[in-house]
Design a protein around this motif. Structure first.
Motif, PDB file in Angstrom:
ATOM      1  N   TYR A  72       0.842  -1.204   0.000  1.00  0.00           N
ATOM      2  CA  TYR A  72       0.000   0.000   0.000  1.00  0.00           C
ATOM      3  C   TYR A  72       0.879   1.257   0.000  1.00  0.00           C
ATOM      4  CZ  TYR A  72      -4.396  -2.505   1.102  1.00  0.00           C
ATOM      5  OH  TYR A  72      -5.502  -3.305   1.074  1.00  0.00           O
ATOM      6  N   GLU A  85      -1.119  -2.233  -9.508  1.00  0.00           N
ATOM      7  CA  GLU A  85      -1.344  -1.097  -8.613  1.00  0.00           C
ATOM      8  C   GLU A  85      -2.322  -1.502  -7.529  1.00  0.00           C
ATOM      9  OE1 GLU A  85      -1.771   2.662 -10.429  1.00  0.00           O
ATOM     10  OE2 GLU A  85      -0.481   2.083 -12.107  1.00  0.00           O
ATOM     11  N   VAL A  86      -1.950  -1.254  -6.292  1.00  0.00           N
ATOM     12  CA  VAL A  86      -2.836  -1.596  -5.177  1.00  0.00           C
ATOM     13  C   VAL A  86      -2.825  -0.470  -4.150  1.00  0.00           C
ATOM     14  CG1 VAL A  86      -2.526  -4.100  -5.355  1.00  0.00           C
ATOM     15  CG2 VAL A  86      -0.982  -2.788  -3.905  1.00  0.00           C
ATOM     16  N   CYS A  90      -8.364  -2.666  -1.697  1.00  0.00           N
ATOM     17  CA  CYS A  90      -8.272  -3.936  -2.444  1.00  0.00           C
ATOM     18  C   CYS A  90      -7.250  -4.852  -1.775  1.00  0.00           C
ATOM     19  CB  CYS A  90      -7.965  -3.733  -3.922  1.00  0.00           C
ATOM     20  SG  CYS A  90      -6.268  -3.418  -4.323  1.00  0.00           S
ATOM     21  N   SER A 121      -7.968  -6.386  -7.129  1.00  0.00           N
ATOM     22  CA  SER A 121      -7.069  -5.581  -7.963  1.00  0.00           C
ATOM     23  C   SER A 121      -7.134  -5.981  -9.431  1.00  0.00           C
ATOM     24  CB  SER A 121      -5.625  -5.761  -7.482  1.00  0.00           C
ATOM     25  OG  SER A 121      -5.228  -7.108  -7.672  1.00  0.00           O
ATOM     26  N   CYS A 123      -5.805  -8.798 -10.458  1.00  0.00           N
ATOM     27  CA  CYS A 123      -4.541  -9.471 -10.797  1.00  0.00           C
ATOM     28  C   CYS A 123      -4.743 -10.855 -11.420  1.00  0.00           C
ATOM     29  CB  CYS A 123      -3.622  -9.543  -9.574  1.00  0.00           C
ATOM     30  SG  CYS A 123      -4.229 -10.586  -8.247  1.00  0.00           S
ATOM     31  N   ALA A 146     -12.619  -1.527  -4.724  1.00  0.00           N
ATOM     32  CA  ALA A 146     -11.701  -2.521  -5.293  1.00  0.00           C
ATOM     33  C   ALA A 146     -11.704  -2.409  -6.814  1.00  0.00           C
ATOM     34  CB  ALA A 146     -12.111  -3.919  -4.856  1.00  0.00           C
ATOM     35  N   TRP A 149      -9.348  -0.083  -8.491  1.00  0.00           N
ATOM     36  CA  TRP A 149      -7.967  -0.578  -8.674  1.00  0.00           C
ATOM     37  C   TRP A 149      -7.895  -1.491  -9.883  1.00  0.00           C
ATOM     38  CZ3 TRP A 149      -4.270   1.933  -6.404  1.00  0.00           C
ATOM     39  CH2 TRP A 149      -4.539   2.615  -5.210  1.00  0.00           C
ATOM     40  N   ALA A 150      -8.947  -2.311 -10.062  1.00  0.00           N
ATOM     41  CA  ALA A 150      -8.956  -3.208 -11.226  1.00  0.00           C
ATOM     42  C   ALA A 150      -8.965  -2.397 -12.515  1.00  0.00           C
ATOM     43  CB  ALA A 150     -10.173  -4.139 -11.150  1.00  0.00           C
ATOM     44  N   ASN A 153      -5.535  -1.182 -13.243  1.00  0.00           N
ATOM     45  CA  ASN A 153      -4.647  -2.244 -13.715  1.00  0.00           C
ATOM     46  C   ASN A 153      -5.001  -2.714 -15.128  1.00  0.00           C
ATOM     47  OD1 ASN A 153      -2.735  -2.529 -11.582  1.00  0.00           O
ATOM     48  ND2 ASN A 153      -4.415  -3.259 -10.300  1.00  0.00           N
TER      49      ASN A 153
END
Ligand code: GLN
Length: 283
Positions: A72, A85-86, A90, A121, A123, A146, A149-150, A153
């Protein structure tokens, strides 16, 4: 301030609070903030660091001393060899989850459409597509924070058109086409509520509870997924779940719907039963 002095001050802050891997932590913070590769830091001991930068770096070390997760603080976590990226809101990608990606790639080599439920995220889904160019799919999550963040990314890897993000907390209300997916992968919250208190403070006090707490036995979200997800799968489609371990596996096997047949069990680096896969069959 010279880099070597800044480094010792930061180390002092981390050591005082007993932060694990203090050298690694400070080198990662320095390397990200100064844009110098970690291996090259050693040769830059005498470099003068501007005061403004020093203040920022010291405050990052202080954040880590307060148990804020390193990922973080630097805004990034590595998953399957790539940066994601987090930040607050998330779950930080875990190395054991890479094994689920590996298993789905192995089990579904011909797949073209999939969903990553509880994507966080992003991922898992993003990595699947980056590893298999034929794939496109959906990233679903119940948390708007959350999903932000997704989105970042998906953009980072230019996958906005191949990885569609959906805000949804109940698969029975999701309008993905029936029988349209080759596989669904999910890392839902699975920690039993009574175990949350005993988690590391880094995780417990910072990562989103809704990504961790799976209800009394840790299986609340799996029940929802078991009743809602199979209809999206083609016959022969695969469902892959990350889980908490052997006890939870037994519970899940006892509540899995009739049309899912257990395919594989995957153990993580600590020998914990960490992933289960099922195949959808005709009844
Ligand atoms: N593996 C995570 C942890 O141990 C939990 C992730 C999850 O609940 N899906 O903190």
């Amino acid at each position: 301030m010279k880099l070597s002095d800044l480094r010792s001050q930061c180390l002092g802050i981390l050591l005082k609070e007993g932060i694990e891997r203090p050298y690694y932590t400070i080198d990662l913070i320095l390397s990200k903030t100064l844009g110098i590769e970690r291996a090259l830091l050693i040769a830059k001991d005498d470099m003068e660091i501007p005061t403004q930068k020093c203040v920022g770096i010291l405050s990052m070390a202080e954040k880590r001393a307060r148990r804020i997760p390193l990922s973080y603080i630097i805004g990034e976590a590595e998953f399957y060899g790539r940066p994601f990226e987090v930040g607050e809101g998330c779950l930080i990608p875990r190395p054991e989850t890479e094994l689920l990606v590996e298993e789905m790639l192995r089990a579904c080599p011909e797949a073209s459409r999939f969903a990553d439920w509880c994507t966080g995220s992003g991922c898992i889904g993003i990595t699947m597509i980056l590893e298999n160019d034929d794939l496109s799919g959906y990233g679903v999550d119940s948390s708007e924070t959350a999903l932000r963040w997704a989105v970042l990314n998906a953009k980072k890897y230019n996958l906005e058109s191949k990885f569609k993000l959906i805000l949804n907390s109940d698969p029975s209300l999701c309008n993905i086409g029936h029988e349209s997916l080759d596989f669904i992968v999910a890392n839902p919250p699975y920690i039993p509520s009574h175990e949350i208190e005993g988690l590391m403070p880094d995780v417990r006090d910072n990562e989103p509870l809704e990504a961790l707490d799976g209800g009394e036995e840790g299986i609340d979200v799996y029940s929802l997924l078991f009743s809602g997800l199979p209809k999206f799968l083609k016959t022969g489609g695969i469902l892959g779940f990350e889980i908490a371990g052997d006890e939870q596996a037994k519970l899940l096997m006892s509540i899995a719907p009739q049309d899912l047949v257990l395919m594989n069990k995957i153990f993580d680096y600590n020998g914990i039963l960490r992933h289960l896969t099922w195949k959808k069959t005709v009844q």
